[in-house]
Design an enzyme around this catalytic site. Sequence first.
Site, short mmCIF file in Angstrom:
data_model
loop_
_atom_site.label_atom_id
_atom_site.label_comp_id
_atom_site.label_asym_id
_atom_site.label_seq_id
_atom_site.Cartn_x
_atom_site.Cartn_y
_atom_site.Cartn_z
N ILE A 214 4.58 -44.25 0.52
CA ILE A 214 3.66 -44.45 1.65
C ILE A 214 4.43 -44.40 2.96
CG2 ILE A 214 2.10 -45.81 0.21
CD1 ILE A 214 3.17 -48.33 1.60
N ASP B 191 14.85 -48.71 8.30
CA ASP B 191 14.05 -49.30 7.23
C ASP B 191 14.17 -48.43 5.99
OD1 ASP B 191 12.16 -50.31 5.48
OD2 ASP B 191 10.63 -50.62 7.00
N HIS C 243 9.05 -46.17 0.54
CA HIS C 243 8.69 -45.06 1.41
C HIS C 243 9.42 -43.76 1.07
CE1 HIS C 243 6.76 -48.17 3.77
NE2 HIS C 243 7.91 -48.82 3.84
N GLY D 8 4.43 -48.96 7.72
CA GLY D 8 3.39 -49.53 8.57
C GLY D 8 3.75 -49.46 10.04
#
Length: 285
Positions: free
Chosen positions: A208, A188, A193, A211
């Site tokens: 961040i 990913d 991120h 998830g």
Amino acid sequence: MKSDIVRCWEFGDVRQEYESRDAILYGLGIGLGGHPLDVNELRFVTESRLEHPLPTFATVLAKPPLDDLFEAGEIDRVKVVQGEQRCLFDRPLPLAGEVVGRARVTGVWDKGTERGALIRWDHELFDAHSGERYCRSRSITFARGDGGCGGDTKPPPAPHAVPSGPAEAFYDHPTVPQAALIYRQLGDHNPLHSDPEVALKAGFGRPILHGLCTYGIAGWAVIRTFLNSRVENLVELNCRFSKPAFPGETLRTEMWRHANAIAFRVRALERDVITIDNGHALIQN
């Protein structure tokens, strides 16, 4: 968003080979190995002890190319985040193998012009040779910049409620500042991120945590707390992502057990913010 294109989108089968080192990378990606004397963690990050990958490793295997869907549907990629995740585990993954992923879009919901849209897609993971299924998953992607797209206005089913009283058990999991940079090596590569400028454009002060990384941490907390690290006994793991977690935070999974059902949520302790809510797991003894 062009909701008609998104709703009718067809994914091709995705084949992927993986090795035990990929399963170890996943364990390191969610932060295992930070306690070098903890044999429960070492079972998933060292070759000599590895028996099975963590069940949530399935979430990174043979995933459909969502970027193609976002481009064709004219979705604002910068503002896309994970909304919900559900996995049902049919059998443990082997240490190495070849898998096939089959995915399809199963719903688009318009929350309104200022509130974004939800895209639900289902994914099944099979052994490429025997055809045995390892996992069924359902993901909801929150396209925060694509409200007013004209999709279904009826919301998807409400997730499980979490008890209001104090947690019966909890597990604290420190993450390292480079956690997202490690996890992105699993495939990913969303710059949300890793790139501070992209994170700012998306409305966050800094990159961040993925998830699904937080989801894997919650799954580990359930496995460690109630299953003595027996991965084959995790049947189902569902949650809703409520707020982003940031690399370097300590994530506390708060859990309540009723028979074989575990309710849970995840709290970032430094900010006292719930990052995962409405968590629900099923286990077998």
